[in-house]
Design an enzyme around this catalytic site. Sequence first.
Site, PDB file in Angstrom:
ATOM      1  N   ASP A 121       8.534  27.715  48.111  1.00 51.60           N
ATOM      2  CA  ASP A 121       9.871  28.297  48.288  1.00 51.60           C
ATOM      3  C   ASP A 121       9.853  29.443  49.300  1.00 51.60           C
ATOM      4  O   ASP A 121      10.648  30.373  49.214  1.00 51.60           O
ATOM      5  CB  ASP A 121      10.479  28.768  46.967  1.00 51.60           C
ATOM      6  CG  ASP A 121      12.004  28.718  46.970  1.00 51.60           C
ATOM      7  OD1 ASP A 121      12.599  28.490  48.042  1.00 51.60           O
ATOM      8  OD2 ASP A 121      12.607  28.925  45.905  1.00 51.60           O
TER       9      ASP A 121
ATOM     10  N   PHE B  62      20.653  37.240  48.709  1.00 50.98           N
ATOM     11  CA  PHE B  62      19.644  36.904  47.709  1.00 50.98           C
ATOM     12  C   PHE B  62      18.471  37.869  47.673  1.00 50.98           C
ATOM     13  O   PHE B  62      17.538  37.676  46.889  1.00 50.98           O
ATOM     14  CB  PHE B  62      19.130  35.478  47.947  1.00 50.98           C
ATOM     15  CG  PHE B  62      20.203  34.436  47.805  1.00 50.98           C
ATOM     16  CD1 PHE B  62      20.853  34.249  46.591  1.00 50.98           C
ATOM     17  CD2 PHE B  62      20.586  33.661  48.880  1.00 50.98           C
ATOM     18  CE1 PHE B  62      21.850  33.302  46.456  1.00 50.98           C
ATOM     19  CE2 PHE B  62      21.580  32.704  48.759  1.00 50.98           C
ATOM     20  CZ  PHE B  62      22.215  32.524  47.543  1.00 50.98           C
TER      21      PHE B  62
ATOM     22  N   HIS C 261      11.679  26.884  53.745  1.00 51.13           N
ATOM     23  CA  HIS C 261      12.953  27.014  54.442  1.00 51.13           C
ATOM     24  C   HIS C 261      12.832  27.718  55.795  1.00 51.13           C
ATOM     25  O   HIS C 261      11.919  28.505  56.031  1.00 51.13           O
ATOM     26  CB  HIS C 261      13.939  27.763  53.562  1.00 51.13           C
ATOM     27  CG  HIS C 261      14.115  27.138  52.214  1.00 51.13           C
ATOM     28  ND1 HIS C 261      14.674  25.893  52.043  1.00 51.13           N
ATOM     29  CD2 HIS C 261      13.781  27.571  50.963  1.00 51.13           C
ATOM     30  CE1 HIS C 261      14.695  25.591  50.750  1.00 51.13           C
ATOM     31  NE2 HIS C 261      14.156  26.585  50.083  1.00 51.13           N
TER      32      HIS C 261
ATOM     33  N   GLU D 198       9.214  22.617  49.716  1.00 49.48           N
ATOM     34  CA  GLU D 198      10.473  23.369  49.680  1.00 49.48           C
ATOM     35  C   GLU D 198      10.245  24.652  50.453  1.00 49.48           C
ATOM     36  O   GLU D 198      10.013  25.711  49.887  1.00 49.48           O
ATOM     37  CB  GLU D 198      10.959  23.666  48.263  1.00 49.48           C
ATOM     38  CG  GLU D 198      12.385  24.221  48.301  1.00 49.48           C
ATOM     39  CD  GLU D 198      12.925  24.697  46.970  1.00 49.48           C
ATOM     40  OE1 GLU D 198      13.561  25.773  46.962  1.00 49.48           O
ATOM     41  OE2 GLU D 198      12.714  24.013  45.957  1.00 49.48           O
TER      42      GLU D 198
ATOM     43  N   HIS E  11      18.786  20.575  46.418  1.00 48.70           N
ATOM     44  CA  HIS E  11      18.454  22.000  46.348  1.00 48.70           C
ATOM     45  C   HIS E  11      19.636  22.777  45.775  1.00 48.70           C
ATOM     46  O   HIS E  11      20.784  22.388  45.959  1.00 48.70           O
ATOM     47  CB  HIS E  11      18.111  22.509  47.749  1.00 48.70           C
ATOM     48  CG  HIS E  11      17.677  23.929  47.779  1.00 48.70           C
ATOM     49  ND1 HIS E  11      18.562  24.980  47.919  1.00 48.70           N
ATOM     50  CD2 HIS E  11      16.443  24.481  47.681  1.00 48.70           C
ATOM     51  CE1 HIS E  11      17.889  26.114  47.904  1.00 48.70           C
ATOM     52  NE2 HIS E  11      16.605  25.846  47.764  1.00 48.70           N
TER      53      HIS E  11
END
Length: 327
Positions: free
Chosen positions: A287, A23, A10, A8, A164
């Site tokens: 992440d 975020f 990005h 995961e 996700h």
Amino acid sequence: MQGKVALEEHFAIPETLQDSAGFVPGDYWKELQHRLLDIQDTRLKLMDAHGIETMILSLNAPAVQAIPDRRKAIEIARRANDVLAEECAKRPDRFLAFAALPLQDPDAATEELQRCVNDLGFVGALVNGFSQEGDGQTPLYYDLPQYRPFWGEVEKLDVPFYLHPRNPLPQDSRIYDGHPWLLGPTWAFAQETAVHALRLMASGLFDEHPRLNIILGHMGEGLPYMMWRIDHRNAWVKLPPRYPAKRRFMDYFNENFHITTSGNFRTQTLIDAILEIGADRILFSTDWPFENIDHASDWFNATSIAEADRVKIGRTNARRLFKLDGA
């Protein structure tokens, strides 16, 4: 531990970069932009420093899923996938790819998945929760009947589908009014994604397509620790409507789902997940760039689990699931 696979992880293209702005604090935004747009420099250096052999890259959130115009969603998905294919081709020994899919249009999403897997060599898809279409006010969840042919193609291609998170739409977020600190990864992401996953389980999807593999991040979005209660209470439902699926939720969770450690670096939580779903269905992830690679790797390398489980979670489970050894 050396040789880890992280999945995961990005990136962004300029057209989707701004989706990640909300975020992080404003003073961190410049650094996050660099992290999202960079693939071949800082990212690789950190992978080398922390024992990550392979990253499977995916588009930031919500990106394609939040574009109500079908034509635009298809265009952005295709562009993101083409950019990612070019980047992975520079270092095929280090990077693999998840497809972004315009699920506003199930037929177009099916065609794009076929293109990405068959022509570009992608190893699956990562989709950022429900899709918006038309006026953008109605979330499209993937247990709906129009998605059955799409799922049939996912099963036929035999590639994993990573569900996700994203935030719920404003009209579905009133419980968070006045409490913005609960939105995003703090809580709303997990709640939204867990309900979506439960809808998939209850719909009969896995009765029709039993070979599907769904991945959930963040140690399973809280689901491993709720499966017994979900099944226990559903057993008391004697009157219709009962959920359409033929089996217990726990059966589908244990046979059709995998979870990752992305953004949830707590040993007690990992041990509980091992007890609930088993070490064979847990996969290491960081992440990045919303979490730090060193935090994820240092924790995982030292966490108090059996060494055999560490190797499974850190490497061999992913290599088996994504057929990286020619399996």
